[in-house]
Scaffold this motif. Structure first.
Motif, mmCIF file in Angstrom:
data_model
loop_
_atom_site.group_PDB
_atom_site.id
_atom_site.type_symbol
_atom_site.label_atom_id
_atom_site.label_comp_id
_atom_site.label_asym_id
_atom_site.label_seq_id
_atom_site.Cartn_x
_atom_site.Cartn_y
_atom_site.Cartn_z
ATOM 1 N N TYR A 1 0.838 -1.194 0.000
ATOM 2 C CA TYR A 1 0.000 0.000 0.000
ATOM 3 C C TYR A 1 0.874 1.245 0.000
ATOM 4 O O TYR A 1 2.005 1.230 0.468
ATOM 5 N N ASP B 1 -8.675 -5.620 4.123
ATOM 6 C CA ASP B 1 -7.411 -4.960 4.448
ATOM 7 C C ASP B 1 -7.146 -3.817 3.476
ATOM 8 O O ASP B 1 -6.676 -2.740 3.877
ATOM 9 N N ASP B 2 -7.428 -4.049 2.199
ATOM 10 C CA ASP B 2 -7.195 -3.013 1.194
ATOM 11 C C ASP B 2 -8.020 -1.769 1.480
ATOM 12 O O ASP B 2 -7.531 -0.640 1.357
ATOM 13 N N GLU B 3 -9.297 -1.974 1.839
ATOM 14 C CA GLU B 3 -10.170 -0.830 2.118
ATOM 15 C C GLU B 3 -9.661 -0.032 3.314
ATOM 16 O O GLU B 3 -9.597 1.207 3.270
#
Length: 224
Positions: free
Chosen positions: A2, A120-122
């Motif tokens: 990220y 997790d990405d959000e």
């Protein structure tokens, strides 16, 4: 990986310090794990009181708080955080979102609002955006920086009210989902809160006079 703020990548300063306020152990540990993997310093608190004690003892760049806590209401925790250190960024995570709580949170200066279950990405996308925004004066500066953008936002408010008057499904989405229903529109957090709370004074000041049909849409929101 990220996107991480420069303070983490370049070692120019301490990495962002995050306080996670969450009473569900599995959720809290999951958040801690993913953020630590990305280089953040993370502290956990499973009650509002513990969160306030940690906040008083340490500096935090970001607080990620559940609205439902076993002792103190999450919004009260956020209010105290903002009263003591208004520059601290806040993200709300809850499994029980409502229009009223979302509007209240925005008025307190909350950076973003996520609904469980989340990926997790959000979470990391929201966390990254909140930390990038900490040098800004407010969420408004991310959207309203030029006259052209102000005009875009005015048009977007009118677009929302027109759609609410013509599309019953969209109106119901506003009632049930609040901020979620407005994600596709180029609106500041304050503009979204004004629509959802029926803040006619703010809308008249920033958008102008409304048509009778648009006013009816706003009154329907007020009467919900």
């Amino acid at each position: 990986m990220y996107p991480i703020p420069e303070t983490v990548n370049k070692g120019q300063a301490e990495p962002p310090h995050v306080l996670v306020v969450e009473d569900e152990s599995s959720v809290a540990k999951g958040l801690e794990l993913v953020m630590r993997e990305e280089g953040y310093n993370v502290e956990l608190a499973d009650t509002g009181q513990k969160a306030l004690e940690k906040f008083a003892a340490m500096d935090f760049d970001l607080v990620v708080a559940d609205l439902r806590l076993p002792d103190i209401d999450g919004l009260e925790v956020i209010q105290r955080v903002k009263e003591n250190r208004p520059e601290t960024k806040i993200i709300i995570i809850t499994g029980y979102p409502s229009v009223a709580s979302a509007v209240q949170a925005v008025k307190m200066g909350v950076a973003d609002y996520l609904r469980k279950p989340f990926t997790d990405d959000e979470v990391m996308a929201v966390v990254g955006n909140a930390l990038k925004a900490r040098k800004k004066d407010s969420m408004e500066s991310l959207i309203i920086e030029t006259q052209a953008e102000r005009l875009i936002q005015r048009d977007e408010v009118i677009r929302v009210l027109d759609k609410a008057s013509q599309n019953e499904n969209f109106w119901h989405n506003l009632m049930e989902d609040g901020m979620e229903a407005l994600k596709e529109y180029q609106l500041s957090a304050t503009a979204k809160a004004a629509i959802l709370s029926g803040d006619l004074d703010w809308i008249r000041k920033n958008v102008g006079d409304l048509s009778e049909v648009q006013l009816l849409s706003l009154y329907k929101l007020l009467d919900r």
